[in-house]
Design a protein around this motif. Structure first.
Motif, PDB file in Angstrom:
ATOM      1  N   TYR A  53       0.845  -1.201   0.000  1.00 54.64           N
ATOM      2  CA  TYR A  53       0.000   0.000   0.000  1.00 54.64           C
ATOM      3  C   TYR A  53       0.877   1.245   0.000  1.00 54.64           C
ATOM      4  O   TYR A  53       2.068   1.205   0.332  1.00 54.64           O
ATOM      5  CB  TYR A  53      -0.915   0.023   1.231  1.00 54.64           C
ATOM      6  N   ILE A  54       0.273   2.366  -0.361  1.00 54.23           N
ATOM      7  CA  ILE A  54       0.864   3.697  -0.210  1.00 54.23           C
ATOM      8  C   ILE A  54      -0.219   4.603   0.348  1.00 54.23           C
ATOM      9  O   ILE A  54      -1.340   4.646  -0.205  1.00 54.23           O
ATOM     10  CB  ILE A  54       1.360   4.269  -1.557  1.00 54.23           C
ATOM     11  N   ALA A  55       0.057   5.305   1.414  1.00 54.96           N
ATOM     12  CA  ALA A  55      -0.899   6.286   1.920  1.00 54.96           C
ATOM     13  C   ALA A  55      -1.097   7.355   0.854  1.00 54.96           C
ATOM     14  O   ALA A  55      -0.142   7.888   0.286  1.00 54.96           O
ATOM     15  CB  ALA A  55      -0.392   6.915   3.210  1.00 54.96           C
ATOM     16  N   ALA A  69       2.696  10.682  -9.905  1.00 49.88           N
ATOM     17  CA  ALA A  69       3.231   9.610  -9.071  1.00 49.88           C
ATOM     18  C   ALA A  69       3.185   8.266  -9.782  1.00 49.88           C
ATOM     19  O   ALA A  69       2.246   7.967 -10.527  1.00 49.88           O
ATOM     20  CB  ALA A  69       2.443   9.517  -7.764  1.00 49.88           C
ATOM     21  N   VAL A  70       4.215   7.490  -9.517  1.00 56.23           N
ATOM     22  CA  VAL A  70       4.265   6.097  -9.955  1.00 56.23           C
ATOM     23  C   VAL A  70       4.486   5.237  -8.721  1.00 56.23           C
ATOM     24  O   VAL A  70       5.453   5.457  -7.976  1.00 56.23           O
ATOM     25  CB  VAL A  70       5.413   5.865 -10.963  1.00 56.23           C
ATOM     26  N   PRO A  71       3.593   4.296  -8.439  1.00 55.92           N
ATOM     27  CA  PRO A  71       3.821   3.400  -7.301  1.00 55.92           C
ATOM     28  C   PRO A  71       4.937   2.418  -7.618  1.00 55.92           C
ATOM     29  O   PRO A  71       5.011   1.881  -8.729  1.00 55.92           O
ATOM     30  CB  PRO A  71       2.478   2.680  -7.138  1.00 55.92           C
ATOM     31  N   ILE A  72       5.821   2.206  -6.647  1.00 56.42           N
ATOM     32  CA  ILE A  72       6.885   1.214  -6.794  1.00 56.42           C
ATOM     33  C   ILE A  72       6.501   0.024  -5.917  1.00 56.42           C
ATOM     34  O   ILE A  72       6.474   0.137  -4.682  1.00 56.42           O
ATOM     35  CB  ILE A  72       8.254   1.782  -6.381  1.00 56.42           C
ATOM     36  N   LEU A  73       6.180  -1.084  -6.519  1.00 51.27           N
ATOM     37  CA  LEU A  73       5.691  -2.259  -5.794  1.00 51.27           C
ATOM     38  C   LEU A  73       6.844  -3.008  -5.138  1.00 51.27           C
ATOM     39  O   LEU A  73       8.000  -2.910  -5.565  1.00 51.27           O
ATOM     40  CB  LEU A  73       4.925  -3.172  -6.745  1.00 51.27           C
ATOM     41  N   ILE A  74       6.536  -3.759  -4.120  1.00 55.21           N
ATOM     42  CA  ILE A  74       7.551  -4.543  -3.421  1.00 55.21           C
ATOM     43  C   ILE A  74       7.585  -5.965  -3.971  1.00 55.21           C
ATOM     44  O   ILE A  74       6.704  -6.390  -4.718  1.00 55.21           O
ATOM     45  CB  ILE A  74       7.298  -4.575  -1.888  1.00 55.21           C
ATOM     46  N   ASN A  75       8.669  -6.682  -3.603  1.00 55.39           N
ATOM     47  CA  ASN A  75       8.834  -8.100  -3.944  1.00 55.39           C
ATOM     48  C   ASN A  75       8.855  -8.346  -5.459  1.00 55.39           C
ATOM     49  O   ASN A  75       8.282  -9.318  -5.960  1.00 55.39           O
ATOM     50  CB  ASN A  75       7.728  -8.943  -3.284  1.00 55.39           C
ATOM     51  N   GLN A  76       9.532  -7.442  -6.174  1.00 60.92           N
ATOM     52  CA  GLN A  76       9.686  -7.579  -7.618  1.00 60.92           C
ATOM     53  C   GLN A  76      11.135  -7.957  -7.950  1.00 60.92           C
ATOM     54  O   GLN A  76      12.023  -7.917  -7.097  1.00 60.92           O
ATOM     55  CB  GLN A  76       9.317  -6.269  -8.316  1.00 60.92           C
ATOM     56  N   CYS A 318      -5.910   5.320   1.229  1.00 65.34           N
ATOM     57  CA  CYS A 318      -4.772   4.479   0.867  1.00 65.34           C
ATOM     58  C   CYS A 318      -4.937   3.941  -0.554  1.00 65.34           C
ATOM     59  O   CYS A 318      -6.072   3.688  -1.000  1.00 65.34           O
ATOM     60  CB  CYS A 318      -4.633   3.278   1.811  1.00 65.34           C
ATOM     61  N   TYR A 319      -3.824   3.784  -1.229  1.00 61.76           N
ATOM     62  CA  TYR A 319      -3.774   3.007  -2.462  1.00 61.76           C
ATOM     63  C   TYR A 319      -3.308   1.613  -2.067  1.00 61.76           C
ATOM     64  O   TYR A 319      -2.289   1.455  -1.393  1.00 61.76           O
ATOM     65  CB  TYR A 319      -2.809   3.628  -3.471  1.00 61.76           C
ATOM     66  N   LEU A 320      -4.066   0.618  -2.497  1.00 62.03           N
ATOM     67  CA  LEU A 320      -3.783  -0.775  -2.130  1.00 62.03           C
ATOM     68  C   LEU A 320      -3.479  -1.587  -3.376  1.00 62.03           C
ATOM     69  O   LEU A 320      -4.149  -1.453  -4.411  1.00 62.03           O
ATOM     70  CB  LEU A 320      -4.981  -1.369  -1.391  1.00 62.03           C
ATOM     71  N   PHE A 321      -2.439  -2.422  -3.269  1.00 60.66           N
ATOM     72  CA  PHE A 321      -1.967  -3.174  -4.431  1.00 60.66           C
ATOM     73  C   PHE A 321      -1.917  -4.656  -4.115  1.00 60.66           C
ATOM     74  O   PHE A 321      -1.599  -5.063  -2.991  1.00 60.66           O
ATOM     75  CB  PHE A 321      -0.561  -2.693  -4.830  1.00 60.66           C
ATOM     76  N   ARG A 322      -2.178  -5.480  -5.126  1.00 64.70           N
ATOM     77  CA  ARG A 322      -2.131  -6.938  -4.962  1.00 64.70           C
ATOM     78  C   ARG A 322      -0.790  -7.479  -5.431  1.00 64.70           C
ATOM     79  O   ARG A 322      -0.147  -6.903  -6.267  1.00 64.70           O
ATOM     80  CB  ARG A 322      -3.252  -7.589  -5.759  1.00 64.70           C
TER      81      ARG A 322
END
Length: 322
Positions: A53-55, A69-76, A318-322
């Protein structure tokens, strides 16, 4: 009257570097690092299958100063982070509640991104990085050769003025800050803190960080422990604040545990100065995505924010990502 003074100060900040260079970037993009959602966020959601997520306050924070903005995802894969870092114009490490080591997706991605920023700047590419709270702590950890020099402290839900340090004007941040905004940050409680780990000035020196970074300001916790509140790298556009400027204009939690967030015009003006400053730093970077399609697919606009504040979260959205 107050609002006009604040806005005038911010206008001066924007004009501090008059006559920008020809290649000044008028379409800056900031990559914002995500992290694993805390239990406090997942608990208010029916769907628990989000991995990061990102607040939304961080997204609004940079959008309010003219960036996307560009979200940077984790576990990539590592290649994903290298591609993102080579395409955006600046990177923001937000605050949070995960590990700053590579035991977390945030810490692992942060290390790759930090190393990229350092390499880019050493190669002559102006690549700004800002770390807020946990992001500030991660920068100190990585810059100190992955050694933790943090000390337990009591500085959660606390609004403070900044105690400016000797030589603070010899910095990018304060050199461009209007005199009235300097007065606000140094005399009024315009910066809000939510952290239980601190970097003391003594540890900052002992760690060797003082050789590469300037300590621009300190604050004091509830037990009068002095800690580093604002830093800037001596050579590279790398900055860190232990306080949360994004919360002043964009976070409206109802619980008492977040009641210290200042929303007065002075504090909001200070927050906008910091966001304007960082986005303007990103304007000196002219990187871009390989294609317009790649850029479009990467932007935060592809995701919907969730009104988590209405569900009981301390984050309004929040922005939530799968």
């Amino acid at each position: 009257m107050v609002s006009s003074v604040v806005l005038f100060g911010l206008l001066l900040a924007l004009l501090a570097n008059a006559a920008p260079p020809v290649d000044y970037n008028l379409r800056p993009i900031i990559g914002i690092l995500s992290q694993k959602p805390p239990k406090s966020v997942l608990d208010v959601l029916d769907d628990k299958n989000y991995t990061s997520y990102i607040a939304a306050s961080y997204v609004k924070y940079i959008e309010g100063s003219g960036a996307r903005a560009v979200p940077i995802l984790i576990n990539q894969e590592d290649s994903y982070y290298e591609k993102i870092a080579s395409s955006v114009n600046g990177i923001l490490f937000p605050g949070g509640a995960v590990s700053i080591t590579n035991s977390s997706g945030y810490g692992s991605a942060g290390q790759i991104l930090y190393d990229h920023v350092v390499r880019a700047n050493m190669d002559g590419i102006y690549m700004p990085l800002w770390g807020t709270c946990l992001g500030f702590e991660m920068i100190t950890y990585l810059a100190a050769h992955k050694q933790k020099w943090l000390k337990r402290c009591h500085a959660s839900n606390k609004a403070d003025q900044l105690t400016l340090q000797e030589g603070y004007m010899d910095s990018r941040i304060f050199d461009q800050m209007p005199a009235d905004v300097i007065d606000y940050v140094s005399h009024l409680n315009t910066t809000v803190n939510f952290h239980t780990w601190c970097m003391t000035p003594e540890n900052f020196t002992e760690s060797g960080l003082i050789e590469d970074f300037k300590v621009l300001a300190t604050s004091f916790d509830y037990d009068d422990l002095e800690y580093v509140a604002l830093i800037e790298h001596n050579e590279m556009p790398i900055f860190g604040s232990q306080f949360h400027p994004e919360k002043n204009p964009y976070e409206w939690p109802n619980d008492e545990g977040h009641s210290a967030i200042p929303h007065d015009p002075y504090s909001v003006g200070v927050a906008h100065y910091f966001s304007n400053f960082f986005v303007n730093q990103a304007r000196y970077n002219t990187q871009k995505f390989m294609t317009e399609e790649e850029e479009t697919e990467a932007l935060i606009y592809n995701y919907n924010s969730t009104f988590t504040g209405a569900l009981g979260s301390s984050f309004t959205e929040c922005y939530l990502f799968r």
